[in-house]
Motif scaffolding. Sequence first.
Motif, mmCIF file in Angstrom:
data_model
loop_
_atom_site.group_PDB
_atom_site.id
_atom_site.type_symbol
_atom_site.label_atom_id
_atom_site.label_comp_id
_atom_site.label_asym_id
_atom_site.label_seq_id
_atom_site.Cartn_x
_atom_site.Cartn_y
_atom_site.Cartn_z
ATOM 1 N N ILE A 124 0.795 -1.211 0.000
ATOM 2 C CA ILE A 124 0.000 0.000 0.000
ATOM 3 C C ILE A 124 0.836 1.274 0.000
ATOM 4 C CG2 ILE A 124 -0.199 0.015 2.514
ATOM 5 C CD1 ILE A 124 -2.968 1.030 0.058
ATOM 6 N N ASN A 125 2.002 1.251 0.616
ATOM 7 C CA ASN A 125 2.804 2.472 0.742
ATOM 8 C C ASN A 125 3.888 2.609 -0.326
ATOM 9 O OD1 ASN A 125 1.458 3.437 3.106
ATOM 10 N ND2 ASN A 125 2.593 1.925 4.319
ATOM 11 N N ILE A 131 4.159 -0.919 -7.188
ATOM 12 C CA ILE A 131 2.994 -1.796 -7.005
ATOM 13 C C ILE A 131 2.688 -2.531 -8.303
ATOM 14 C CG2 ILE A 131 0.537 -1.884 -6.487
ATOM 15 C CD1 ILE A 131 0.921 0.575 -4.708
ATOM 16 N N GLN A 132 2.732 -1.802 -9.428
ATOM 17 C CA GLN A 132 2.442 -2.420 -10.721
ATOM 18 C C GLN A 132 3.449 -3.516 -11.037
ATOM 19 O OE1 GLN A 132 1.391 0.264 -13.884
ATOM 20 N NE2 GLN A 132 2.129 -1.111 -15.493
ATOM 21 N N ALA A 133 4.719 -3.253 -10.782
ATOM 22 C CA ALA A 133 5.763 -4.252 -11.057
ATOM 23 C C ALA A 133 5.591 -5.479 -10.176
ATOM 24 C CB ALA A 133 7.131 -3.629 -10.862
ATOM 25 N N VAL A 229 -9.550 -5.483 -10.248
ATOM 26 C CA VAL A 229 -9.782 -5.956 -8.878
ATOM 27 C C VAL A 229 -8.793 -5.293 -7.923
ATOM 28 C CG1 VAL A 229 -9.694 -7.973 -7.352
ATOM 29 C CG2 VAL A 229 -10.775 -8.160 -9.603
ATOM 30 N N LEU A 230 -7.525 -5.232 -8.317
ATOM 31 C CA LEU A 230 -6.505 -4.604 -7.477
ATOM 32 C C LEU A 230 -6.816 -3.126 -7.265
ATOM 33 C CD1 LEU A 230 -3.818 -4.587 -5.958
ATOM 34 C CD2 LEU A 230 -2.663 -4.240 -8.159
ATOM 35 N N ALA A 237 -8.834 0.799 0.369
ATOM 36 C CA ALA A 237 -7.798 1.097 1.364
ATOM 37 C C ALA A 237 -7.351 2.559 1.282
ATOM 38 C CB ALA A 237 -6.607 0.167 1.174
ATOM 39 N N ARG A 238 -8.143 3.387 0.564
ATOM 40 C CA ARG A 238 -7.905 4.828 0.431
ATOM 41 C C ARG A 238 -6.638 5.149 -0.359
ATOM 42 N NH1 ARG A 238 -11.620 7.341 3.515
ATOM 43 N NH2 ARG A 238 -12.551 6.177 5.248
#
Length: 374
Positions: A124-125, A131-133, A229-230, A237-238
């Motif tokens: 998340i951080n 995140i994409q990788a 979905v992600l 999760a904001r």
Amino acid sequence: MTPDYQLIEIQTLASGDTLQIPVYTFQGKTGNKKAYIQANLHGAEIVGNAVIYELITFLNSLNSDEVQGEIVLIPMCNPTGVNQRNLFFSTGRYSPYDGNNWNRIFWDYSHENVNIDDFVRKNINLSKQEIQANFLKDILNKFQEKLDKINPYRGVSFSEDYRNILQSLSLNANYVIDIHSSSVSSIDYLYCFDYRQKSADYFLLDYGILMNKYDGNAFDEAFLNPWLVLEKKLSQARRNITFDVEAWTLELGSGMKVNEESVKKGFKGIINYLSAKKMLNLELITPEQKTKLIPKNTIKSYYAPQGGIIRHRLKEGTKIQRGDVLYNILSFLKTSITPTIIEIESADEGIIYDVSTNDTVNQGEYILGIFPHG
């Protein structure tokens, strides 16, 4: 620039022959994004092959510094379907081995027993790019696990083996474009997923269908759905992120025909889309109007209220009002001495986007579809 060209074997036949698919890869000097474009997944839908030919010819005329990243082109991606025939008619919509629709066989990572909520907590951080990788790495690892579990002695069905080949070439792409044609006579349009509407205009088409409900494991759905979905779970999760991952199905022209106007539209739209995504260093064409996206669940389908011969049917692209006569049915019911004609009026206003090509119908058979106004 010259593409890398390879032939990939998809099936050996009892005759000793081998079916192969051609893969053309154009690699730019810089850039790390990937576009994957295929045509003819359904055997009778051949327009996309002409579009890919035009793309290959055009990309051949460029220098490698005019291309950013990797562009993969696969015409005739389903030779089994392409070669299916009944008399003069191409078929090739369904596998002759198991009856499955060739475009409903693909693997969706989000349908596996994976904990995407846990992935969100751990990532998340991180930056959007990280995140994409990481998510792509998880998708590819799970896909490889499935391949590794295939027992070489048992083998797998041809449908599964075939889908594994296409997805091994496309799962790591940023942009997937699957070129189809309507099974009937149709205007040109595209399928668009939610949260990707802004990019639809780049294809320069007047109409598109906005997917609000998925039918199953179609090629574009199986590719993009895990990312959607992600994104939804990150939003919960904001953390609002739209990843640089998109999937499109272009419906160009009609089955068994190569409509040259559809070829031109498809070619021009794809070039413009790749330019908008900074994969081609070309001037972007600003569309004269936005693509009108029709929610899939609002499309109106018309079916024959009784059997007979269709006469005076309006053509695709015709704008209609409520009460307009869409078509007539000439009926030879055995209960009537005199043949009868029934006028079918429109219950909707909008535009006819496709019409069936057979003028002989049984009760309940599809006649035409309408994109409603509103």
